[in-house]
Design a protein around this motif. Structure first.
Motif, mmCIF file in Angstrom:
data_model
loop_
_atom_site.group_PDB
_atom_site.id
_atom_site.type_symbol
_atom_site.label_atom_id
_atom_site.label_comp_id
_atom_site.label_asym_id
_atom_site.label_seq_id
_atom_site.Cartn_x
_atom_site.Cartn_y
_atom_site.Cartn_z
ATOM 1 N N HIS A 1 -20.028 34.932 23.387
ATOM 2 C CA HIS A 1 -18.602 35.139 23.523
ATOM 3 C C HIS A 1 -17.890 34.266 22.496
ATOM 4 O O HIS A 1 -18.434 33.264 22.025
ATOM 5 C CB HIS A 1 -18.078 34.918 24.949
ATOM 6 N N LEU B 1 -26.524 37.062 24.481
ATOM 7 C CA LEU B 1 -25.160 37.267 24.946
ATOM 8 C C LEU B 1 -24.285 36.198 24.303
ATOM 9 O O LEU B 1 -24.604 35.002 24.358
ATOM 10 C CB LEU B 1 -25.074 37.137 26.467
ATOM 11 N N SER C 1 -23.191 41.691 23.350
ATOM 12 C CA SER C 1 -24.546 41.680 23.884
ATOM 13 C C SER C 1 -25.396 42.407 22.857
ATOM 14 O O SER C 1 -25.038 43.506 22.425
ATOM 15 C CB SER C 1 -24.589 42.415 25.226
ATOM 16 N N GLU D 1 -23.702 45.804 21.585
ATOM 17 C CA GLU D 1 -22.611 46.486 22.270
ATOM 18 C C GLU D 1 -21.576 45.454 22.684
ATOM 19 O O GLU D 1 -21.863 44.260 22.768
ATOM 20 C CB GLU D 1 -23.104 47.270 23.477
ATOM 21 N N ASP D 2 -20.385 45.936 22.937
ATOM 22 C CA ASP D 2 -19.289 45.082 23.343
ATOM 23 C C ASP D 2 -19.583 44.459 24.710
ATOM 24 O O ASP D 2 -20.094 45.125 25.613
ATOM 25 C CB ASP D 2 -18.001 45.906 23.399
ATOM 26 N N TRP D 3 -19.281 43.196 24.839
ATOM 27 C CA TRP D 3 -19.464 42.470 26.095
ATOM 28 C C TRP D 3 -18.228 41.604 26.338
ATOM 29 O O TRP D 3 -18.301 40.477 26.771
ATOM 30 C CB TRP D 3 -20.742 41.641 26.029
ATOM 31 N N SER D 4 -17.078 42.166 25.985
ATOM 32 C CA SER D 4 -15.819 41.442 26.090
ATOM 33 C C SER D 4 -15.284 41.486 27.515
ATOM 34 O O SER D 4 -15.552 42.421 28.263
ATOM 35 C CB SER D 4 -14.777 42.050 25.144
ATOM 36 N N SER D 5 -14.483 40.478 27.823
ATOM 37 C CA SER D 5 -13.759 40.466 29.089
ATOM 38 C C SER D 5 -12.281 40.686 28.765
ATOM 39 O O SER D 5 -11.907 40.879 27.608
ATOM 40 C CB SER D 5 -13.960 39.132 29.801
#
Length: 98
Positions: A96, A94, A26, A15-19
């Motif tokens: 990025h 996790l 993630s 799933e998306d774990w963007s800021s």
């Protein structure tokens, strides 16, 4: 057709774990352990070794920075044939964008 015991990728879900400023993901990666002759004991030993190697490991991921990789869940059961033990080890990761 692989000889026992063996390990294979069981799949993954993410799933998306963007800021607001960084792309991220993630995901859960599943490793499958298959054992026959050594049964439950052999499957457990392989899974224990995978845990030692992979829990909080820091493998390179091209284009991304790995924040954390942890063994999140594991289980062993008997497959439908009654003779094969199937272990699942789930790794939570996790990432990025680098």
């Amino acid at each position: 057709g692989s000889a026992f015991p063996y390990i294979c990728f069981g799949g993954w879900q993410g799933e998306d774990w963007s800021s607001a400023t960084t792309q991220g993901a993630s995901f859960i990666l599943t490793l499958d352990v298959w054992s026959r002759e050594g049964g439950h004991k052999q499957a457990a030993a392989i899974m224990d070794r995978l845990h030692v190697i992979l829990h909080e490991a820091e493998p390179a991921v091209e284009g991304y920075a790995l924040i954390v990789m942890r063994c999140a869940e594991s289980r062993i059961g008997v497959a439908d044939d009654g003779a094969t033990y199937h272990g699942e080890l789930k790794l939570r990761c996790l990432l990025h964008q680098a």
